[in-house]
Design an enzyme around this catalytic site. Sequence first.
Site, mmCIF file in Angstrom:
data_model
loop_
_atom_site.group_PDB
_atom_site.id
_atom_site.type_symbol
_atom_site.label_atom_id
_atom_site.label_comp_id
_atom_site.label_asym_id
_atom_site.label_seq_id
_atom_site.Cartn_x
_atom_site.Cartn_y
_atom_site.Cartn_z
ATOM 1 N N HIS A 23 50.073 63.350 62.439
ATOM 2 C CA HIS A 23 50.265 63.078 61.023
ATOM 3 C C HIS A 23 49.161 63.723 60.186
ATOM 4 C CE1 HIS A 23 52.110 61.037 57.664
ATOM 5 N NE2 HIS A 23 50.892 60.844 57.203
ATOM 6 N N ASP A 33 53.129 61.044 65.795
ATOM 7 C CA ASP A 33 53.085 60.485 64.445
ATOM 8 C C ASP A 33 54.009 59.278 64.395
ATOM 9 O OD1 ASP A 33 53.059 59.983 61.720
ATOM 10 O OD2 ASP A 33 54.078 61.841 61.153
ATOM 11 N N SER A 57 53.920 63.139 53.616
ATOM 12 C CA SER A 57 53.573 61.741 53.858
ATOM 13 C C SER A 57 54.067 60.852 52.710
ATOM 14 C CB SER A 57 52.067 61.613 54.087
ATOM 15 O OG SER A 57 51.727 60.342 54.584
#
Length: 408
Positions: free
Chosen positions: A378, A348, A191
Amino acid sequence: MRSSCVLLAALLALAAYYVYIPLPSAVSDPWKLMLLDATFRGAQQVSNLIHSLGLNHHLIALNFIITSFGKQSARSSPKVKVTDTDFDGVEVRVFEGSPKPEEPLRRSVIYIHGGGWALASAKISYYDQLCTTMAEELNAVIVSIEYRLVPQVYFPEQIHDVIRATKYFLQPEVLDKYKVDPGRVGISGDSAGGNLAAALGQQFTYVASLKNKLKLQALVYPVLQALDFNTPSYQQSMNTPILPRHVMVRYWLDYFKGNYDFVEAMIVNNHTSLDVERAAALRARLDWTSLLPSSIKKNYKPIMQTTGNARIVQEIPQLLDAAASPLIAEQEVLEALPKTYILTCEHDVLRDDGIMYAKRLESAGVNVTLDHFEDGFHGCMIFTSWPTNFSVGIRTRNSYIKWLDQNL
């Protein structure tokens, strides 16, 4: 008794209403994801209340809630030695796996945790468990960087922290101390940590002494650009947990110390409209109509405003900085990058960031592995232990570690 039953039924109905959200049928463990999302939304609402009462910044409050339930001290096991230290003033947690008998020097991965540049920690159980597993299964040294977070610091200080810690670790005497092979060091992150890992990799290409120091980079559902919040994945998953589109836009504004008044304008791409000349040269570098395959584009259409709000980029020029958005880096920078692994998830908003980066790297001659999970969402890779254990979390983690084992 009757009134108690009615009250209980009402409370259960209210709880179900709060927890339930529509989810794609293909996503992994949907009810568990709903519960995880409801917990996170509840924590966000509590932190926003604390902020509105003037008691503390909402991100500090939210991170306190997140880390309070999962932060743990450095605990070694028979197979992995765990220590907390600092590299040139940057806190790190080092996980030392046992060397293989036939290889006295170990491999190493420098890991950067996610959390929107504002949340989480190298010391919470999710990342502690991930790095412990990596150290054990790879017989490697894992350096997990505890970089400073928003609102303590803002862009580009997070990048400076990870660069400083990495440069320190790559010194011959430090590698020798940890018995690490200097030719087998990689950088990785998930991320926002994937964003920082990608930025670090690009920054190293500018310095001759650092240019070929990293053998590979492994980016897990990385956030890579802030110019287009209407890629097909942003449109498809705009309300999908645990990273809805409006939350991602707010993370960007937090990172740049920007104004939340810009959120709605940025969601419709008013910050990079056709009349914003400073963005014009960069659009081709993330033109998803040419970078994404038809199976991903489907019937989605680009959202390109003719006129927008040029004030946004004037006040936040960092939006157009490749150090923040590695996807918009120049071709010659990409050509100098090492072998790359990119993990993406179907459900995501950041899916297309990763796919487009893989395509640009491939076009630049970089050896790229794109690992896509149709039922992923995610953040899933860190959710591997009860009560937040997801089947796709275990599969993504295993696939990621397998690639590292085969390529590092």
